[in-house]
Design an enzyme around this catalytic site. Structure first.
Site, PDB file in Angstrom:
ATOM      1  N   ASP A   1       0.774  -1.197   0.014  1.00 42.72           N
ATOM      2  CA  ASP A   1      -0.059  -0.086  -0.058  1.00 42.72           C
ATOM      3  C   ASP A   1       0.990   1.307   0.067  1.00 42.72           C
ATOM      4  O   ASP A   1       2.078   1.243   0.673  1.00 42.72           O
ATOM      5  CB  ASP A   1      -1.055  -0.128   1.137  1.00 42.72           C
ATOM      6  CG  ASP A   1      -2.090   0.859   1.082  1.00 42.72           C
ATOM      7  OD1 ASP A   1      -3.391   0.227   0.882  1.00 42.72           O
ATOM      8  OD2 ASP A   1      -1.749   2.169   0.854  1.00 42.72           O
TER       9      ASP A   1
ATOM     10  N   ASP B   1       3.118   1.634  -4.422  1.00 41.66           N
ATOM     11  CA  ASP B   1       2.131   2.686  -5.219  1.00 41.66           C
ATOM     12  C   ASP B   1       1.790   1.772  -6.599  1.00 41.66           C
ATOM     13  O   ASP B   1       2.471   1.584  -7.319  1.00 41.66           O
ATOM     14  CB  ASP B   1       3.113   3.898  -5.572  1.00 41.66           C
ATOM     15  CG  ASP B   1       2.113   4.958  -6.568  1.00 41.66           C
ATOM     16  OD1 ASP B   1       1.076   4.536  -7.210  1.00 41.66           O
ATOM     17  OD2 ASP B   1       2.476   5.910  -6.562  1.00 41.66           O
TER      18      ASP B   1
ATOM     19  N   SER C   1     -17.615  -2.881  -7.823  1.00 46.08           N
ATOM     20  CA  SER C   1     -18.607  -2.380  -6.976  1.00 46.08           C
ATOM     21  C   SER C   1     -19.866  -2.047  -7.986  1.00 46.08           C
ATOM     22  O   SER C   1     -19.611  -2.639  -9.194  1.00 46.08           O
ATOM     23  CB  SER C   1     -18.487  -0.936  -6.366  1.00 46.08           C
ATOM     24  OG  SER C   1     -18.503   0.172  -7.426  1.00 46.08           O
TER      25      SER C   1
ATOM     26  N   TYR D   1     -14.823   7.440 -11.665  1.00 52.42           N
ATOM     27  CA  TYR D   1     -14.834   6.221 -10.754  1.00 52.42           C
ATOM     28  C   TYR D   1     -15.811   5.133 -11.355  1.00 52.42           C
ATOM     29  O   TYR D   1     -15.280   3.860 -11.401  1.00 52.42           O
ATOM     30  CB  TYR D   1     -15.392   6.640  -9.271  1.00 52.42           C
ATOM     31  CG  TYR D   1     -15.674   5.456  -8.240  1.00 52.42           C
ATOM     32  CD1 TYR D   1     -14.593   5.002  -7.606  1.00 52.42           C
ATOM     33  CD2 TYR D   1     -16.763   4.818  -8.420  1.00 52.42           C
ATOM     34  CE1 TYR D   1     -14.773   3.863  -6.826  1.00 52.42           C
ATOM     35  CE2 TYR D   1     -17.012   3.636  -7.382  1.00 52.42           C
ATOM     36  CZ  TYR D   1     -15.888   3.325  -6.699  1.00 52.42           C
ATOM     37  OH  TYR D   1     -16.179   2.019  -5.636  1.00 52.42           O
TER      38      TYR D   1
ATOM     39  N   LYS E   1     -14.387   1.271 -12.548  1.00 50.46           N
ATOM     40  CA  LYS E   1     -15.322  -0.228 -12.097  1.00 50.46           C
ATOM     41  C   LYS E   1     -15.699  -0.984 -13.289  1.00 50.46           C
ATOM     42  O   LYS E   1     -15.674  -2.125 -13.143  1.00 50.46           O
ATOM     43  CB  LYS E   1     -16.218   0.065 -11.186  1.00 50.46           C
ATOM     44  CG  LYS E   1     -15.717   0.702  -9.750  1.00 50.46           C
ATOM     45  CD  LYS E   1     -14.730   0.105  -9.141  1.00 50.46           C
ATOM     46  CE  LYS E   1     -14.173   0.612  -7.706  1.00 50.46           C
ATOM     47  NZ  LYS E   1     -12.918  -0.156  -7.300  1.00 50.46           N
TER      48      LYS E   1
END
Length: 184
Positions: free
Chosen positions: A39, A65, A148, A161, A165
């Site tokens: 992370d 990263d 999502s 975003y 996805k």
């Protein structure tokens, strides 16, 4: 510790220092996997690794990263070299700090769009490119991407975003179609 469902497995969890990724890393470790948490927030990743070890699991943390191909390769390929292979990878990265400025297709600043794509899609591809050859060496492996409902719906804002996805689900379907019959 839970049942050793993943006993002896080696897992890399990318973008998993907090939230759902952290829960996934913890669960994999509690089920017997040796987990490496990568992370950009290495302090949080190390805190999670310490918590997992305190709970009886095997975990370590490393700076990664997801937009930096060298760091991705160092995490994934380095883990395989140190621990003896790669069985599982969970990629859970997104730059949620962009939400307030992630507008619509006409108003979004292209730098915001590019950053969202770099983290939420291109970075996942970098992880996939590093992991698949290692999993092929073992004859199998599992890759999980956090998506999502945004992948199949729309909203007036947070355009990039939603695009990442949807693209991520496309990447997942491609990997399954190309390497699924080979155990990945």
């Amino acid at each position: 510790m839970a049942a050793a469902r993943h006993s002896g497995k080696i897992a890399v969890c990318v973008g998993s220092a907090t939230g759902m990724g952290a829960q996934s890393a913890h669960q994999l470790a509690m089920e017997g996997a040796r987990v490496v948490i990568g992370d950009v927030n290495v302090a949080a990743a190390e805190a999670l690794a310490q918590r997992i070890r305190a709970d009886g699991g095997d975990a370590s943390a490393q700076l990664c990263d997801i937009t930096d191909e060298e760091q991705v390769n160092a995490l994934i390929r380095g883990t395989a070299q140190r621990l003896g292979g790669l069985d599982l990878m969970h990629v859970n990265a997104a730059d949620l700090s962009l939400a307030p400025i992630d507008g619509d297709a006409l108003s979004i600043d292209l730098a915001t769009f590019d950053r969202s794509i770099d983290v939420g899609l291109r970075g996942h591809l970098l992880c996939t490119r590093a992991a698949i050859p290692l999993m092929r060496e073992r004859g199998k492996g599992s890759i999980v991407y956090t998506s999502s409902d945004a992948a199949k719906t729309a909203a007036p804002f947070q355009f990039s975003y939603y695009v990442t996805k949807a693209g991520l689900n496309g990447l997942m379907r491609h990997v399954a179609a190309r390497w699924g019959k080979k155990g990945i």
